[in-house]
Design a protein around this motif. Sequence first.
Motif, PDB file in Angstrom:
ATOM      1  N   ARG A 143     -23.091  18.592 -29.062  1.00 15.40           N
ATOM      2  CA  ARG A 143     -22.707  18.103 -30.693  1.00 15.40           C
ATOM      3  C   ARG A 143     -21.202  18.124 -30.681  1.00 15.40           C
ATOM      4  NH1 ARG A 143     -27.096  19.739 -33.763  1.00 15.40           N
ATOM      5  NH2 ARG A 143     -25.760  21.147 -35.290  1.00 15.40           N
ATOM      6  N   ILE A 144     -20.631  18.719 -29.915  1.00 11.79           N
ATOM      7  CA  ILE A 144     -19.063  18.544 -30.248  1.00 11.79           C
ATOM      8  C   ILE A 144     -18.704  17.353 -29.583  1.00 11.79           C
ATOM      9  CG2 ILE A 144     -16.743  19.337 -29.190  1.00 11.79           C
ATOM     10  CD1 ILE A 144     -17.986  22.220 -29.428  1.00 11.79           C
ATOM     11  N   SER A 145     -19.271  16.781 -28.578  1.00 11.96           N
ATOM     12  CA  SER A 145     -18.874  15.460 -28.057  1.00 11.96           C
ATOM     13  C   SER A 145     -19.144  14.362 -29.001  1.00 11.96           C
ATOM     14  CB  SER A 145     -19.786  15.342 -26.619  1.00 11.96           C
ATOM     15  OG  SER A 145     -19.274  16.239 -25.641  1.00 11.96           O
ATOM     16  N   ARG A 146     -20.405  14.665 -29.624  1.00  5.10           N
ATOM     17  CA  ARG A 146     -20.912  13.468 -30.542  1.00  5.10           C
ATOM     18  C   ARG A 146     -19.861  13.705 -31.652  1.00  5.10           C
ATOM     19  NH1 ARG A 146     -22.279   8.603 -31.555  1.00  5.10           N
ATOM     20  NH2 ARG A 146     -23.566   8.403 -33.431  1.00  5.10           N
ATOM     21  N   ALA A 147     -19.499  14.700 -32.050  1.00  4.37           N
ATOM     22  CA  ALA A 147     -18.754  14.801 -33.257  1.00  4.37           C
ATOM     23  C   ALA A 147     -17.321  14.210 -32.900  1.00  4.37           C
ATOM     24  CB  ALA A 147     -18.293  16.193 -33.685  1.00  4.37           C
ATOM     25  N   ILE A 203     -17.696  10.183 -33.007  1.00  7.47           N
ATOM     26  CA  ILE A 203     -17.631   9.795 -34.522  1.00  7.47           C
ATOM     27  C   ILE A 203     -16.185   9.895 -34.994  1.00  7.47           C
ATOM     28  CG2 ILE A 203     -18.582  10.093 -36.697  1.00  7.47           C
ATOM     29  CD1 ILE A 203     -21.142  11.003 -35.448  1.00  7.47           C
ATOM     30  N   LEU A 204     -15.630  11.064 -34.856  1.00  3.70           N
ATOM     31  CA  LEU A 204     -14.161  11.146 -35.497  1.00  3.70           C
ATOM     32  C   LEU A 204     -13.277  10.280 -35.014  1.00  3.70           C
ATOM     33  CD1 LEU A 204     -14.252  14.852 -36.291  1.00  3.70           C
ATOM     34  CD2 LEU A 204     -14.563  12.835 -37.963  1.00  3.70           C
ATOM     35  N   GLY A 205     -13.428  10.075 -33.435  1.00  2.73           N
ATOM     36  CA  GLY A 205     -12.469   9.090 -32.698  1.00  2.73           C
ATOM     37  C   GLY A 205     -11.170  10.043 -32.391  1.00  2.73           C
ATOM     38  N   MET A 206     -11.458  11.333 -32.306  1.00  4.86           N
ATOM     39  CA  MET A 206     -10.524  12.353 -31.712  1.00  4.86           C
ATOM     40  C   MET A 206     -10.918  13.655 -31.370  1.00  4.86           C
ATOM     41  SD  MET A 206      -9.306  14.240 -35.391  1.00  4.86           S
ATOM     42  CE  MET A 206      -8.964  12.531 -36.116  1.00  4.86           C
ATOM     43  N   ARG A 207     -10.211  14.198 -30.537  1.00  2.00           N
ATOM     44  CA  ARG A 207     -10.494  15.642 -29.901  1.00  2.00           C
ATOM     45  C   ARG A 207     -10.498  16.584 -31.395  1.00  2.00           C
ATOM     46  NH1 ARG A 207      -7.980  17.217 -24.196  1.00  2.00           N
ATOM     47  NH2 ARG A 207      -6.046  16.469 -25.119  1.00  2.00           N
ATOM     48  N   ILE A 208     -11.585  17.533 -31.243  1.00  2.00           N
ATOM     49  CA  ILE A 208     -11.407  18.515 -32.495  1.00  2.00           C
ATOM     50  C   ILE A 208     -11.052  19.746 -31.689  1.00  2.00           C
ATOM     51  CG2 ILE A 208     -12.991  17.138 -33.749  1.00  2.00           C
ATOM     52  CD1 ILE A 208     -15.033  19.356 -32.993  1.00  2.00           C
ATOM     53  N   THR A 226     -15.491  35.083 -24.089  1.00  3.37           N
ATOM     54  CA  THR A 226     -14.416  34.027 -23.592  1.00  3.37           C
ATOM     55  C   THR A 226     -14.838  33.297 -22.497  1.00  3.37           C
ATOM     56  OG1 THR A 226     -13.855  36.079 -21.925  1.00  3.37           O
ATOM     57  CG2 THR A 226     -12.551  35.932 -24.240  1.00  3.37           C
ATOM     58  N   GLU A 227     -15.818  33.585 -21.743  1.00  4.96           N
ATOM     59  CA  GLU A 227     -16.375  32.596 -20.792  1.00  4.96           C
ATOM     60  C   GLU A 227     -17.200  31.491 -21.498  1.00  4.96           C
ATOM     61  OE1 GLU A 227     -17.730  34.802 -16.872  1.00  4.96           O
ATOM     62  OE2 GLU A 227     -18.286  35.749 -18.621  1.00  4.96           O
ATOM     63  N   PHE A 228     -17.978  31.855 -22.498  1.00  6.68           N
ATOM     64  CA  PHE A 228     -18.671  30.801 -23.287  1.00  6.68           C
ATOM     65  C   PHE A 228     -17.676  29.787 -24.019  1.00  6.68           C
ATOM     66  CE2 PHE A 228     -20.629  29.795 -27.390  1.00  6.68           C
ATOM     67  CZ  PHE A 228     -21.838  29.261 -26.883  1.00  6.68           C
ATOM     68  N   ILE A 229     -16.762  30.343 -24.622  1.00  4.61           N
ATOM     69  CA  ILE A 229     -15.572  29.510 -25.498  1.00  4.61           C
ATOM     70  C   ILE A 229     -14.797  28.597 -24.215  1.00  4.61           C
ATOM     71  CG2 ILE A 229     -13.383  29.529 -26.705  1.00  4.61           C
ATOM     72  CD1 ILE A 229     -14.219  32.086 -27.945  1.00  4.61           C
ATOM     73  N   SER A 230     -14.573  29.318 -22.903  1.00  2.86           N
ATOM     74  CA  SER A 230     -13.893  28.229 -22.186  1.00  2.86           C
ATOM     75  C   SER A 230     -14.935  27.203 -21.538  1.00  2.86           C
ATOM     76  CB  SER A 230     -13.440  29.330 -20.990  1.00  2.86           C
ATOM     77  OG  SER A 230     -12.468  30.218 -21.448  1.00  2.86           O
ATOM     78  N   ALA A 231     -16.146  27.518 -21.567  1.00  2.00           N
ATOM     79  CA  ALA A 231     -16.989  26.465 -20.888  1.00  2.00           C
ATOM     80  C   ALA A 231     -17.227  25.391 -21.728  1.00  2.00           C
ATOM     81  CB  ALA A 231     -18.371  27.394 -20.447  1.00  2.00           C
ATOM     82  N   ALA A 235     -16.946  20.289 -23.050  1.00  9.06           N
ATOM     83  CA  ALA A 235     -16.517  19.006 -24.142  1.00  9.06           C
ATOM     84  C   ALA A 235     -15.310  18.204 -24.284  1.00  9.06           C
ATOM     85  CB  ALA A 235     -16.759  19.922 -25.685  1.00  9.06           C
ATOM     86  N   ASP A 236     -14.348  18.670 -23.420  1.00  3.06           N
ATOM     87  CA  ASP A 236     -12.970  18.285 -23.516  1.00  3.06           C
ATOM     88  C   ASP A 236     -12.334  18.059 -24.918  1.00  3.06           C
ATOM     89  OD1 ASP A 236     -10.664  17.278 -22.591  1.00  3.06           O
ATOM     90  OD2 ASP A 236     -11.203  15.338 -22.802  1.00  3.06           O
ATOM     91  N   CYS A 237     -12.428  19.551 -25.414  1.00  2.00           N
ATOM     92  CA  CYS A 237     -12.136  19.694 -26.837  1.00  2.00           C
ATOM     93  C   CYS A 237     -10.961  20.642 -26.947  1.00  2.00           C
ATOM     94  CB  CYS A 237     -13.111  20.060 -27.705  1.00  2.00           C
ATOM     95  SG  CYS A 237     -13.765  21.591 -27.554  1.00  2.00           S
ATOM     96  N   LEU A 238     -10.384  20.984 -28.030  1.00  3.25           N
ATOM     97  CA  LEU A 238      -9.262  22.007 -28.187  1.00  3.25           C
ATOM     98  C   LEU A 238      -9.544  23.148 -28.592  1.00  3.25           C
ATOM     99  CD1 LEU A 238      -6.866  19.134 -29.835  1.00  3.25           C
ATOM    100  CD2 LEU A 238      -6.985  19.842 -27.396  1.00  3.25           C
ATOM    101  N   LEU A 239      -8.816  24.162 -28.605  1.00  4.59           N
ATOM    102  CA  LEU A 239      -8.780  25.455 -28.976  1.00  4.59           C
ATOM    103  C   LEU A 239      -8.106  25.751 -30.439  1.00  4.59           C
ATOM    104  CD1 LEU A 239     -10.106  28.277 -28.710  1.00  4.59           C
ATOM    105  CD2 LEU A 239      -8.010  28.881 -27.550  1.00  4.59           C
TER     106      LEU A 239
END
Length: 297
Positions: free
Chosen positions: A142-146, A149-154, A173-178, A183-187
């Motif tokens: 879902r993050i990857s799809r978002a 659509i947005l054309g940017m990392r979130i 913390t393992e869940f968030i890190s995974a 998703a190659d997103c940001l924190l």
Amino acid sequence: MPQQFLRPPPAAGRGALPGRLAQGAGLGFRRELIAELKSGVPEAISFFELAPENWAGMGGRSARDLRYFTERYPFVCHGLSLSLGGPAQLDETLLRQIRAFMHEHGMTLYTEHLAWSADDGQLYDLLPIPLSEKAVKWTVDRISRAQDILGMRIGIENASYYVAPPGAEMQETEFISAIVRQADCLLHLDVNNIYVNSRNFAFDPRVFLDELPLERTCYVHVAGHYVEADGLLIDTHGATVIDPVWSLLDAAYQRIGDVPTCLERDFNIPDLATLNAEVRRIAERQAFAAGKRREAA
């Protein structure tokens, strides 16, 4: 408010605004503060944050007021209702509205809660996601799809919660890190949420902080909370920031540097001078952290 803390807004033109990065210390953009802010924005406030659901598509005075400020200051979009971990279909219509809204106002960063908030309809609450491999894959998709659509990392924000879902297969913390990695997103780091959860569920907030993928941090929140009579902490954003949360922010800056940081204040909103004093504390901590890094270089 003393005039030395104010700066006049720079000149601005019309049309689609160029993208601008938020830097320094910021404040949530509230309608209750607009009149004071038009008289002069305090020097400590370098950017503003808003929830796009509350502003996109608005006309009339609200649209004019928003444009007045987005022409002059950077803004960050912080979503409330995308429900990244939820069972309902991802709201792609909302995402396209947000993309257009951000382009119109020159906004370059969008963040959302790592939580879920919708099923057949909006639940108007942020609920925790089960800490499972299946939930990782679901949320990553879902993050990857978002992001497509947005054309940017979130940025995804570590959320506060009051009931831990059963059947956990990993630490939070393992869940968030995974999710961040896959998703190659940001924190989006919320230090008050860490503190609230650490008190409610009896863990060490510094250890939790150190186990996060802090190298991906794009944005930080700091806020106050409420303590119930039985000792339960509630993430209300309706009080001043307390010393242990400031200390946790200092610890984060030692790891991440002076990442743009926003003061959240959504209830019991005081006057601008009071809010500015807290924003200034953020800016001072950022400057101190930057000085320490220069000394170490």
